[in-house]
Design a protein around this motif. Structure first.
Motif, short mmCIF file in Angstrom:
data_model
loop_
_atom_site.label_atom_id
_atom_site.label_comp_id
_atom_site.label_asym_id
_atom_site.label_seq_id
_atom_site.Cartn_x
_atom_site.Cartn_y
_atom_site.Cartn_z
N ALA A 148 0.82 -1.21 0.00
CA ALA A 148 0.00 0.00 0.00
C ALA A 148 0.85 1.26 0.00
CB ALA A 148 -0.93 -0.01 1.20
N LEU A 149 1.89 1.30 0.83
CA LEU A 149 2.75 2.48 0.88
C LEU A 149 3.56 2.63 -0.41
CD1 LEU A 149 3.84 4.89 2.43
CD2 LEU A 149 5.47 3.36 3.56
N GLY A 150 4.03 1.51 -0.95
CA GLY A 150 4.75 1.56 -2.22
C GLY A 150 3.87 2.10 -3.34
N ALA A 151 2.62 1.67 -3.40
CA ALA A 151 1.69 2.17 -4.42
C ALA A 151 1.41 3.66 -4.22
CB ALA A 151 0.39 1.37 -4.38
N ALA A 152 1.26 4.09 -2.98
CA ALA A 152 1.01 5.51 -2.70
C ALA A 152 2.20 6.37 -3.10
CB ALA A 152 0.68 5.71 -1.23
N LEU A 153 3.41 5.90 -2.82
CA LEU A 153 4.61 6.66 -3.21
C LEU A 153 4.74 6.72 -4.73
CD1 LEU A 153 7.18 5.43 -0.54
CD2 LEU A 153 6.27 7.75 -0.80
N ARG A 154 4.42 5.61 -5.41
CA ARG A 154 4.48 5.62 -6.88
C ARG A 154 3.45 6.60 -7.47
NH1 ARG A 154 5.51 0.40 -6.05
NH2 ARG A 154 3.36 -0.29 -6.28
N ARG A 155 2.23 6.61 -6.91
CA ARG A 155 1.21 7.55 -7.39
C ARG A 155 1.65 8.98 -7.15
NH1 ARG A 155 -2.37 4.04 -4.88
NH2 ARG A 155 -2.51 5.47 -3.11
#
Length: 170
Positions: A148-155
């Motif tokens: 979840a955090l990885g996806a948020a940072l990518r977005r």
């Protein structure tokens, strides 16, 4: 505490697992005190009466330590907050002390490090500095947080802009 710069893009609150609720604590107390009373009664019947007192003290000490641990674990928490300007990690330990770390989300890199026989290590890195996050979580929860955090940072790093004038179907 930090001042928020813009809207919250991602927020995660990490708390330790509390598998022993109020009802479980009562059941544990009854079982432990019942076992101590049975053991003490047996030794009392055999004539070794001092064992009765030691069994009671031991059961009381165990219950005190378990309740102390439960109280401390209720205070522990870690909050990860991603805003447009920063990635903030706010930790509260068992004694209620708070620490806060702030990173630039563009330069923060997330790494999940496998450790055989132990829970994985989830680390946020920036310029040679590493901060472990999700210390209170188990393996499955740590993997979910990493995704979840990885996806948020990518977005956040690669925003998708929608311009209606550039659409082909318009």
């Amino acid at each position: 505490m930090s001042s928020r710069t813009g809207p919250v893009l991602f927020e995660a609150i990490c708390t330790p697992a509390r598998s022993l609720g109020r009802r479980g604590m009562v059941m544990l107390s009854v079982a432990l005190l019942g076992g101590a009373a049975a053991t003490g009664g047996l030794f009392l019947a055999l004539g070794a009466w001092p064992v009765l007192g030691f069994a009671g003290i031991e059961a009381g000490l165990v219950l005190f330590l378990v309740s102390l641990h439960r109280r401390w674990s209720q205070r522990s928490m870690e909050v990860l907050l991603l805003t447009e300007g920063s990635l903030t990690i706010r930790r509260t330990d068992a004694r209620g002390r708070q620490r806060e770390f702030s990173l630039d989300p563009y330069w923060a890199r997330l790494r999940l490090e496998e450790r055989p026989g132990r829970v994985s290590l989830l680390v946020l890195e920036r310029r040679g500095e590493a901060i472990e996050v999700g210390q209170l979580l188990g393996e499955a929860q740590k993997r979910d947080l990493a995704a979840a955090l990885g996806a948020a940072l990518r977005r956040w790093r690669e925003p998708a802009f929608d311009n209606p004038q550039l659409r082909e179907d318009g």
